[in-house]
Design an enzyme around this catalytic site. Structure first.
Site, PDB file in Angstrom:
ATOM      1  N   GLN A 133       0.783  -1.399  -0.244  1.00 36.54           N
ATOM      2  CA  GLN A 133       0.027   0.010  -0.159  1.00 36.54           C
ATOM      3  C   GLN A 133       0.916   1.288  -0.015  1.00 36.54           C
ATOM      4  OE1 GLN A 133      -1.631   0.516   3.804  1.00 36.54           O
ATOM      5  NE2 GLN A 133      -3.231   1.905   3.131  1.00 36.54           N
ATOM      6  N   SER A 136       1.133   6.663   2.339  1.00 33.40           N
ATOM      7  CA  SER A 136       1.675   7.591   3.457  1.00 33.40           C
ATOM      8  C   SER A 136       3.089   8.229   2.557  1.00 33.40           C
ATOM      9  CB  SER A 136       2.160   7.056   4.550  1.00 33.40           C
ATOM     10  OG  SER A 136       1.227   6.179   5.232  1.00 33.40           O
ATOM     11  N   GLU A 251      -8.839  -1.685   5.642  1.00 29.74           N
ATOM     12  CA  GLU A 251      -7.537  -1.744   6.564  1.00 29.74           C
ATOM     13  C   GLU A 251      -7.928  -1.872   8.102  1.00 29.74           C
ATOM     14  OE1 GLU A 251      -4.777   1.599   6.126  1.00 29.74           O
ATOM     15  OE2 GLU A 251      -3.128   0.349   7.036  1.00 29.74           O
ATOM     16  N   GLU A 384      -5.157   9.091  17.852  1.00 32.54           N
ATOM     17  CA  GLU A 384      -5.747  10.245  17.720  1.00 32.54           C
ATOM     18  C   GLU A 384      -6.786  10.102  16.549  1.00 32.54           C
ATOM     19  OE1 GLU A 384      -2.721   9.896  18.092  1.00 32.54           O
ATOM     20  OE2 GLU A 384      -2.378  10.203  19.914  1.00 32.54           O
TER      21      GLU A 384
HETATM   22  C1  LIG Z   1       3.922  -0.535  11.312  1.00 29.14           C
HETATM   23  C2  LIG Z   1       3.603   0.438  10.321  1.00 29.14           C
HETATM   24  C3  LIG Z   1       3.278  -0.070   9.192  1.00 29.14           C
HETATM   25  C4  LIG Z   1       2.689   0.916   8.166  1.00 29.14           C
HETATM   26  N1  LIG Z   1       2.192   0.535   6.906  1.00 29.14           N
HETATM   27  C5  LIG Z   1       1.901   1.608   5.986  1.00 29.14           C
HETATM   28  C6  LIG Z   1       1.805   0.848   4.624  1.00 29.14           C
HETATM   29  O1  LIG Z   1       1.970  -0.194   4.355  1.00 29.14           O
HETATM   30  N2  LIG Z   1       1.305   1.917   3.694  1.00 29.14           N
HETATM   31  C7  LIG Z   1       1.191   3.205   4.047  1.00 29.14           C
HETATM   32  O2  LIG Z   1       0.635   3.789   3.117  1.00 29.14           O
HETATM   33  N3  LIG Z   1       1.501   3.474   5.302  1.00 29.14           N
HETATM   34  C8  LIG Z   1       1.912   2.496   6.088  1.00 29.14           C
HETATM   35  N4  LIG Z   1       2.201   3.144   7.723  1.00 29.14           N
HETATM   36  C9  LIG Z   1       2.045   4.682   7.857  1.00 29.14           C
HETATM   37  C10 LIG Z   1       0.731   5.152   8.864  1.00 29.14           C
HETATM   38  O3  LIG Z   1      -0.395   5.050   8.110  1.00 29.14           O
HETATM   39  C11 LIG Z   1       1.201   6.523   9.152  1.00 29.14           C
HETATM   40  O4  LIG Z   1       2.406   6.306  10.071  1.00 29.14           O
HETATM   41  C12 LIG Z   1       0.138   7.003  10.011  1.00 29.14           C
HETATM   42  O5  LIG Z   1      -1.115   7.409   9.233  1.00 29.14           O
HETATM   43  C13 LIG Z   1       0.568   8.307  10.580  1.00 29.14           C
HETATM   44  O6  LIG Z   1       0.904   9.323   9.867  1.00 29.14           O
HETATM   45  P1  LIG Z   1       2.557  10.110  10.061  1.00 29.14           P
HETATM   46  O7  LIG Z   1       3.384   8.902  10.576  1.00 29.14           O
HETATM   47  O8  LIG Z   1       2.816  10.726   9.201  1.00 29.14           O
HETATM   48  O9  LIG Z   1       2.176  11.010  11.293  1.00 29.14           O
HETATM   49  P2  LIG Z   1       1.568  12.303  11.633  1.00 29.14           P
HETATM   50  O10 LIG Z   1       0.312  12.237  10.617  1.00 29.14           O
HETATM   51  O11 LIG Z   1       2.661  13.473  11.097  1.00 29.14           O
HETATM   52  O12 LIG Z   1       0.994  12.600  12.840  1.00 29.14           O
HETATM   53  C14 LIG Z   1       1.866  12.939  14.183  1.00 29.14           C
HETATM   54  C15 LIG Z   1       1.117  13.003  15.349  1.00 29.14           C
HETATM   55  O13 LIG Z   1       0.148  13.757  15.102  1.00 29.14           O
HETATM   56  C16 LIG Z   1      -1.167  13.306  15.645  1.00 29.14           C
HETATM   57  N5  LIG Z   1      -2.045  14.045  14.597  1.00 29.14           N
HETATM   58  C17 LIG Z   1      -1.922  14.235  13.434  1.00 29.14           C
HETATM   59  N6  LIG Z   1      -3.148  14.802  12.886  1.00 29.14           N
HETATM   60  C18 LIG Z   1      -3.960  14.941  14.045  1.00 29.14           C
HETATM   61  C19 LIG Z   1      -5.266  15.331  13.999  1.00 29.14           C
HETATM   62  N7  LIG Z   1      -5.882  16.006  12.937  1.00 29.14           N
HETATM   63  N8  LIG Z   1      -5.913  15.533  15.192  1.00 29.14           N
HETATM   64  C20 LIG Z   1      -5.254  14.925  16.138  1.00 29.14           C
HETATM   65  N9  LIG Z   1      -3.924  14.418  16.101  1.00 29.14           N
HETATM   66  C21 LIG Z   1      -3.345  14.500  15.104  1.00 29.14           C
HETATM   67  C22 LIG Z   1      -0.930  11.871  15.143  1.00 29.14           C
HETATM   68  O14 LIG Z   1      -1.897  11.237  15.915  1.00 29.14           O
HETATM   69  C23 LIG Z   1       0.596  11.394  15.735  1.00 29.14           C
HETATM   70  O15 LIG Z   1       0.444  11.311  17.218  1.00 29.14           O
HETATM   71  C24 LIG Z   1       2.671   2.221   8.503  1.00 29.14           C
HETATM   72  C25 LIG Z   1       3.025   2.569  10.012  1.00 29.14           C
HETATM   73  C26 LIG Z   1       3.512   1.755  10.573  1.00 29.14           C
HETATM   74  C27 LIG Z   1       3.837   2.193  12.223  1.00 29.14           C
END
Ligand SMILES: Cc1cc2nc3c(=O)[nH]c(=O)nc-3n(C[C@H](O)[C@H](O)[C@H](O)COP(=O)(O)OP(=O)(O)OC[C@H]3O[C@@H](n4cnc5c(N)ncnc54)[C@H](O)[C@@H]3O)c2cc1C
Length: 414
Positions: A133, A136, A251, A384
């Site tokens: 997928q 991100s 998912e 969150e």
């Molecule tokens: C083990 C693992 C596997 C993954 N596999 C995939 C994959 O296969 N494909 C893929 O595309 N992605 C994948 N991901 C990515 C995952 O979907 C993202 O890490 C997740 O959506 C969070 O995005 P970010 O890491 O950019 O954090 P951010 O969006 O930058 O968030 C940082 C912090 O801010 C908080 N935050 C952000 N926006 C808000 C809001 N509006 N209100 C309140 N709090 C908020 C979040 O909760 C978090 O604590 C994976 C992640 C992990 C850990």
């Protein structure tokens, strides 16, 4: 993604009802026995048997005939899976291709053409082609609709440039579900298009990312003038967000509603440590039983969510299970290493850098499962974000301010 045993994808998108009658059940039983009498699972490679299962319409029973299903109620899949388990048919195809099964299949069947279903579903089911997928990005995780990877039309092809991140199993994948920006003049949700991209072509570079467990189950993926035929587009140009929602909803349900046996999953490790160590402390037993009861409540809620999902596209209820699962899994794995005492601090197998063939915690030691559980409240949407979804879509609370929603994406500062 972490699930080891995802339920069968449900959203056929082709109007299959959740109910079934005696006749449907008889048809399934008859086909099952025919499959087993014509193809002895013990005498052939698993991939070959899974292929026959697909051809018999017993792979995803709610999918259209000719595409792994019979167009019947998804609940009937349980009968198939139970009978094949009795015959010792492996379910490793699901574990190996967890993203394909949990998210790829329901997305392709809901939005794909006949030709696309014909091309992708069978090898996806047999796990001969692994899927990942590609949503991100470094600047777009929770706010995935803000993503910046660009796809530009060039004749019958699209040229893709950009970077994805956290791409689970990209290193083993043949196909990726890619959301890319095709019109930067439109607001963020409207300028997106959904593609299936060949991960083995020039212009796609996969670099491993090492996790807290020492393993690299996910990756960074760089696209440099990668090409995608227009026939690999899923849904209309500009309709990528709607298609992506099918993937995301599936998912959350797949992660939060994994079908486990009673007392199975993370809590099974806790009770195993309790027995192995011959523990008797009444306070600790009380704590363990509280966790056990919560795990059982989550398991039963997951079963109910799967039944509800059988009636159509998963709704926000998937977010409830996902939220609770992430929190509970962390608490259980923490309690388990606490019970282990000093041993819980050691990694007997060391800290080798490996790129596993399967995603998730299923094959990890107790200590590494504790470390891996930290990711549960991030992957598949953070806790969150789950709370935001539940607040707005289930409780009907006012939405948070979204100032960038209706303005052209290119004008939003980033
Ligand atoms: C083990 C693992 C596997 C993954 N596999 C995939 C994959 O296969 N494909 C893929 O595309 N992605 C994948 N991901 C990515 C995952 O979907 C993202 O890490 C997740 O959506 C969070 O995005 P970010 O890491 O950019 O954090 P951010 O969006 O930058 O968030 C940082 C912090 O801010 C908080 N935050 C952000 N926006 C808000 C809001 N509006 N209100 C309140 N709090 C908020 C979040 O909760 C978090 O604590 C994976 C992640 C992990 C850990």
């Amino acid at each position: 993604m972490t699930t080891k045993t995802t339920p069968a994808p449900i959203d056929s998108g082709k109007g299959v009802s959740g109910n079934w009658g005696r006749e449907d059940e008889d048809q399934v039983l008859e086909r099952l026995e025919l499959l087993l009498s014509e193809h002895d699972p013990g005498s052939m490679p698993a991939e070959e048997f899974w292929g026959h299962q697909f051809d018999a319409g017993l792979a995803w029973i709610n999918f259209p005939p000719g595409h792994g299903g019979l167009g019947l109620a998804p609940g009937l899949q349980g009968i198939v899976n139970d009978r094949l388990t009795e015959e010792k048919v492996s379910r490793l195809n699901v574990a190996r291709n967890v993203i394909g099964h949990g998210m790829g299949a329901p997305t392709v069947v809901a939005h794909g053409s006949e030709q696309q279903m014909e091309r992708w579903l069978r090898p996806m089911f047999t796990a001969e082609e692994i899927w990942c997928q590609l949503f991100s990005e470094p600047g777009a995780g929770s706010d995935v609709a803000g993503l910046a990877t660009r796809a530009v039309k060039d004749g019958d092809e699209w040229i893709v440039n950009g970077q994805k991140v956290w791409t689970t199993l990209a290193h083993t994948s043949r196909w990726g579900m890619l959301v890319a920006r095709t019109d930067a003049d439109l607001p963020k949700h409207q300028g997106l298009t959904y593609f299936i991209v060949d991960m083995r072509q020039p212009g796609v570079e996969v670099r491993p990312l090492r996790q807290i467990t020492g393993e690299a189950e996910f990756n960074e993926v760089y696209f440099t003038d990668a090409r995608i035929p227009d026939s690999y587009r899923l849904g209309a140009v500009g309709d990528g967000w709607r298609v992506a929602l099918t993937t995301l909803m599936n998912e959350r349900v797949a992660i939060g509603s994994t079908q486990l046996p009673r007392g199975g999953g993370a809590i099974a490790e806790t009770t195993a440590v309790w027995i192995e160590k011959g523990l008797t402390d009444p306070y600790l037993r009380d704590e363990m039983m509280k966790l056990w009861c919560e795990a059982e409540a989550l398991r039963l809620t997951g079963m109910r969510a799967n039944q509800a999902r059988a009636l159509g596209t998963p709704g926000p209820e998937g977010s409830t299970s996902k939220l609770h699962w992430a929190d509970l899994n962390k608490r259980i794995s923490t309690f388990t290493v606490d019970l282990m005492g000093a041993e819980g601090m050691l990694l007997p197998e060391g800290y080798p850098f490996v790129t596993p063939e399967e995603a998730g915690a299923g094959r990890l030691t107790r200590q590494k499962s504790f470390l891996r559980a930290r990711a549960n409240s991030i992957e598949g949407g953070t806790s969150e974000i789950m709370k935001n979804i539940l607040g707005e879509r289930v409780l009907g609370l006012p939405g948070e301010p979204r100032v960038d929603k209706d303005v052209p994406w290119k004008t939003v500062p980033r």
